[in-house]
Scaffold this active site. Structure first.
Site, PDB file in Angstrom:
ATOM      1  N   GLY A  28       0.556  -1.165   0.177  1.00  0.00           N
ATOM      2  CA  GLY A  28      -0.335   0.012   0.315  1.00  0.00           C
ATOM      3  C   GLY A  28       0.944   1.890  -0.028  1.00  0.00           C
ATOM      4  O   GLY A  28       2.206   1.423  -0.511  1.00  0.00           O
ATOM      5  N   HIS A  31       2.340   4.174  -4.758  1.00  0.00           N
ATOM      6  CA  HIS A  31       2.640   5.826  -5.414  1.00  0.00           C
ATOM      7  C   HIS A  31       3.178   5.350  -7.298  1.00  0.00           C
ATOM      8  O   HIS A  31       2.507   3.686  -7.320  1.00  0.00           O
ATOM      9  CB  HIS A  31       3.929   5.958  -5.424  1.00  0.00           C
ATOM     10  CG  HIS A  31       5.332   4.821  -4.804  1.00  0.00           C
ATOM     11  ND1 HIS A  31       6.014   4.578  -6.109  1.00  0.00           N
ATOM     12  CD2 HIS A  31       5.762   4.171  -3.624  1.00  0.00           C
ATOM     13  CE1 HIS A  31       6.447   3.007  -5.244  1.00  0.00           C
ATOM     14  NE2 HIS A  31       5.968   3.433  -3.838  1.00  0.00           N
ATOM     15  N   HIS A  34       4.454   1.530  -8.103  1.00  0.00           N
ATOM     16  CA  HIS A  34       3.108   0.257  -7.954  1.00  0.00           C
ATOM     17  C   HIS A  34       2.106   0.582  -9.373  1.00  0.00           C
ATOM     18  O   HIS A  34       2.122  -0.155  -9.608  1.00  0.00           O
ATOM     19  CB  HIS A  34       2.638   0.764  -6.729  1.00  0.00           C
ATOM     20  CG  HIS A  34       2.973   0.723  -5.090  1.00  0.00           C
ATOM     21  ND1 HIS A  34       3.331   1.974  -4.760  1.00  0.00           N
ATOM     22  CD2 HIS A  34       4.043  -0.318  -4.950  1.00  0.00           C
ATOM     23  CE1 HIS A  34       4.086   0.827  -3.527  1.00  0.00           C
ATOM     24  NE2 HIS A  34       3.963  -0.062  -3.707  1.00  0.00           N
ATOM     25  N   GLN A  58       8.270  -9.408   7.480  1.00  0.00           N
ATOM     26  CA  GLN A  58       8.875  -9.199   7.025  1.00  0.00           C
ATOM     27  C   GLN A  58      10.159  -8.394   7.487  1.00  0.00           C
ATOM     28  O   GLN A  58      10.804  -7.500   7.357  1.00  0.00           O
ATOM     29  CB  GLN A  58       8.238  -9.201   5.888  1.00  0.00           C
ATOM     30  CG  GLN A  58       7.798  -7.722   5.713  1.00  0.00           C
ATOM     31  CD  GLN A  58       7.269  -8.061   3.677  1.00  0.00           C
ATOM     32  OE1 GLN A  58       6.964  -8.577   3.530  1.00  0.00           O
ATOM     33  NE2 GLN A  58       7.770  -6.857   3.127  1.00  0.00           N
ATOM     34  N   LYS A 146      12.926  -2.365  -7.770  1.00  0.00           N
ATOM     35  CA  LYS A 146      13.734  -1.648  -7.284  1.00  0.00           C
ATOM     36  C   LYS A 146      14.154  -2.330  -5.810  1.00  0.00           C
ATOM     37  O   LYS A 146      14.930  -2.350  -5.052  1.00  0.00           O
ATOM     38  CB  LYS A 146      12.224  -0.702  -6.834  1.00  0.00           C
ATOM     39  CG  LYS A 146      12.474  -0.183  -4.676  1.00  0.00           C
ATOM     40  CD  LYS A 146      13.135   1.145  -5.043  1.00  0.00           C
ATOM     41  CE  LYS A 146      13.129   1.923  -3.812  1.00  0.00           C
ATOM     42  NZ  LYS A 146      12.874   1.459  -2.835  1.00  0.00           N
ATOM     43  N   SER A 183       7.478   3.907  -0.720  1.00  0.00           N
ATOM     44  CA  SER A 183       6.024   4.589   0.038  1.00  0.00           C
ATOM     45  C   SER A 183       6.873   4.967   1.701  1.00  0.00           C
ATOM     46  O   SER A 183       6.233   6.115   2.534  1.00  0.00           O
ATOM     47  CB  SER A 183       6.202   3.608   1.114  1.00  0.00           C
ATOM     48  OG  SER A 183       4.801   2.637  -0.802  1.00  0.00           O
ATOM     49  N   ARG A 184       7.830   5.007   1.771  1.00  0.00           N
ATOM     50  CA  ARG A 184       8.916   5.150   3.052  1.00  0.00           C
ATOM     51  C   ARG A 184       9.665   6.788   2.585  1.00  0.00           C
ATOM     52  O   ARG A 184       9.885   7.388   3.714  1.00  0.00           O
ATOM     53  CB  ARG A 184      10.356   4.781   3.132  1.00  0.00           C
ATOM     54  CG  ARG A 184       9.907   3.435   3.710  1.00  0.00           C
ATOM     55  CD  ARG A 184      11.131   2.780   4.325  1.00  0.00           C
ATOM     56  NE  ARG A 184      10.225   1.608   5.128  1.00  0.00           N
ATOM     57  CZ  ARG A 184      10.649  -0.170   4.486  1.00  0.00           C
ATOM     58  NH1 ARG A 184      10.420   0.108   3.269  1.00  0.00           N
ATOM     59  NH2 ARG A 184       9.979  -0.959   5.763  1.00  0.00           N
TER      60      ARG A 184
HETATM   61  P1  AMP Z   1       6.080  -2.415  -1.008  1.00  0.00           P
HETATM   62  O1  AMP Z   1       4.513  -1.869  -1.570  1.00  0.00           O
HETATM   63  O2  AMP Z   1       7.130  -1.335  -1.434  1.00  0.00           O
HETATM   64  O3  AMP Z   1       6.389  -3.841  -0.757  1.00  0.00           O
HETATM   65  O4  AMP Z   1       6.221  -2.610  -3.048  1.00  0.00           O
HETATM   66  C1  AMP Z   1       5.222  -3.469  -3.512  1.00  0.00           C
HETATM   67  C2  AMP Z   1       5.776  -3.557  -5.367  1.00  0.00           C
HETATM   68  O5  AMP Z   1       6.293  -2.518  -5.908  1.00  0.00           O
HETATM   69  C3  AMP Z   1       7.303  -4.286  -5.492  1.00  0.00           C
HETATM   70  O6  AMP Z   1       7.329  -4.797  -6.750  1.00  0.00           O
HETATM   71  C4  AMP Z   1       8.449  -3.440  -5.149  1.00  0.00           C
HETATM   72  O7  AMP Z   1       9.379  -3.709  -5.972  1.00  0.00           O
HETATM   73  C5  AMP Z   1       7.710  -2.700  -6.684  1.00  0.00           C
HETATM   74  N1  AMP Z   1       7.532  -0.989  -6.272  1.00  0.00           N
HETATM   75  C6  AMP Z   1       8.352  -0.118  -4.803  1.00  0.00           C
HETATM   76  N2  AMP Z   1       8.972   0.971  -5.197  1.00  0.00           N
HETATM   77  C7  AMP Z   1       9.215   1.016  -6.700  1.00  0.00           C
HETATM   78  C8  AMP Z   1       9.350   2.010  -8.247  1.00  0.00           C
HETATM   79  N3  AMP Z   1      10.235   2.711  -7.094  1.00  0.00           N
HETATM   80  N4  AMP Z   1       9.433   1.834  -8.662  1.00  0.00           N
HETATM   81  C9  AMP Z   1       9.116   0.392  -9.470  1.00  0.00           C
HETATM   82  N5  AMP Z   1       8.449  -0.418  -8.390  1.00  0.00           N
HETATM   83  C10 AMP Z   1       8.970  -0.615  -7.392  1.00  0.00           C
END
Ligand code: AMP
Length: 278
Positions: A28, A31, A34, A58, A146, A183-184
């Site tokens: 979630g 951005h 995603h 995790q 990423k 997200s951070r």
């Molecule tokens: P997260 O919500 O951060 O766990 O990320 C969910 C998915 O989005 C994971 O497969 C991440 O690698 C991908 N993701 C996060 N940030 C980016 C980004 N800046 N560009 C492309 N994919 C991203």
């Protein structure tokens, strides 16, 4: 089609459509990174499921599980705009039975680099991803470059456990100044954000060089120049499939990966570099 929100497995199974299903797992606070994943899923499959689940497994006790951003209503707007069919948003209790015993272990590759900095992290990632695969039963799942080590481990899990799922990866989406979307990032002050730019700048400097030692040195120089506000966890040049450090004999694509703390926020980033011995 109206977006369906499934808040438990039963609802998800009812909502899941026919044809090819693509899954985009997320935590979630969506951005444009995603969104890039969702668009790839939308382009490839009849039915797109986005999971939004902040996975406690995790996060270690020192991590930021309770502080992790949760912006569910805004996330639904993003999913509606991107033509997502189903958002799967289970409660923690729905995903994990209190007496659960069995999980996935990420093996040796899960305990190096990012896994060395965050013990148990990749076991938690693989366990939730396997559970999501089992509940959603996608033919295709989309992940971001990423999180390069996560991507490598998911490919490893698919191969080692014979999962009938195609894994599609999507390049990292960045701000115009180079900062990888995360997200951070919302936790960064203006000053933190300026310091954080050293990560992508260091990776670019490294990627402009040709040999492992020069790549590492060029990137390190930029990180060092950022000063004490950038608390570097690691800078590595690794084989993207195994995350083992590469040496001068390595041929092919390598990943230059960095993790650092800026203020109270830990950031990771990476780029691909092509090495040739010639
Ligand atoms: P997260 O919500 O951060 O766990 O990320 C969910 C998915 O989005 C994971 O497969 C991440 O690698 C991908 N993701 C996060 N940030 C980016 C980004 N800046 N560009 C492309 N994919 C991203």
């Amino acid at each position: 089609m109206e977006l369906i929100v499934a808040r438990n497995r039963e609802d998800l199974v009812k909502a899941r459509g026919g044809g090819e299903v693509a899954l985009v797992p997320t935590m979630g606070a969506l951005h444009e990174g995603h969104q890039a994943l969702i668009r790839q899923a939308r382009a490839r499959a009849d039915h797109v499921v986005v999971s939004i689940f902040v996975n406690p497994l995790q996060f270690s006790p020192n991590d930021d599980f309770s502080r992790y951003p949760r912006t569910f209503e805004a996330d639904l707007d993003v999913c509606r705009a991107e033509g997502v069919d189903v958002v799967f948003h289970p409660a923690v209790e729905d995903m994990y039975a209190p007496d659960r015993q069995v999980g996935v272990t990420a093996g040796r590759m899960g305990s190096v680099v990012e896994g060395a900095a965050r013990p148990g992290h990749f076991d938690g990632v693989l366990t939730v991803v396997l559970k999501l695969f089992n509940v959603v039963q996608p033919g295709l799942a989309v992940f971001g470059q990423k999180d390069a080590q996560q991507l490598a481990l998911i490919r490893r899990m698919v191969a080692d456990l014979d999962l009938p799922i195609e894994i599609l990866d999507v390049p990292t989406v960045r701000e115009p100044d180079g900062l990888a979307l995360s997200s951070r990032n919302r936790f960064l002050s203006d000053d933190d954000r300026r310091v954080a730019l050293a990560l992508s700048r260091a990776l670019r400097a490294g990627a402009a060089e040709l040999t492992p030692s020069r790549i590492r040195a060029a990137a390190r120089e930029v990180l060092d120049a950022a000063g004490p506000e950038l608390d570097v966890d690691y800078l590595v040049l690794v084989d993207p499939a195994t995350f083992a450090e590469v040496d001068g004999t390595y041929d092919g694509m390598a990943v230059l990966a960095v993790a650092a703390r800026v203020g109270t926020t830990r950031l990771i980033d990476n780029v691909s570099v092509t090495l040739s011995r010639g």
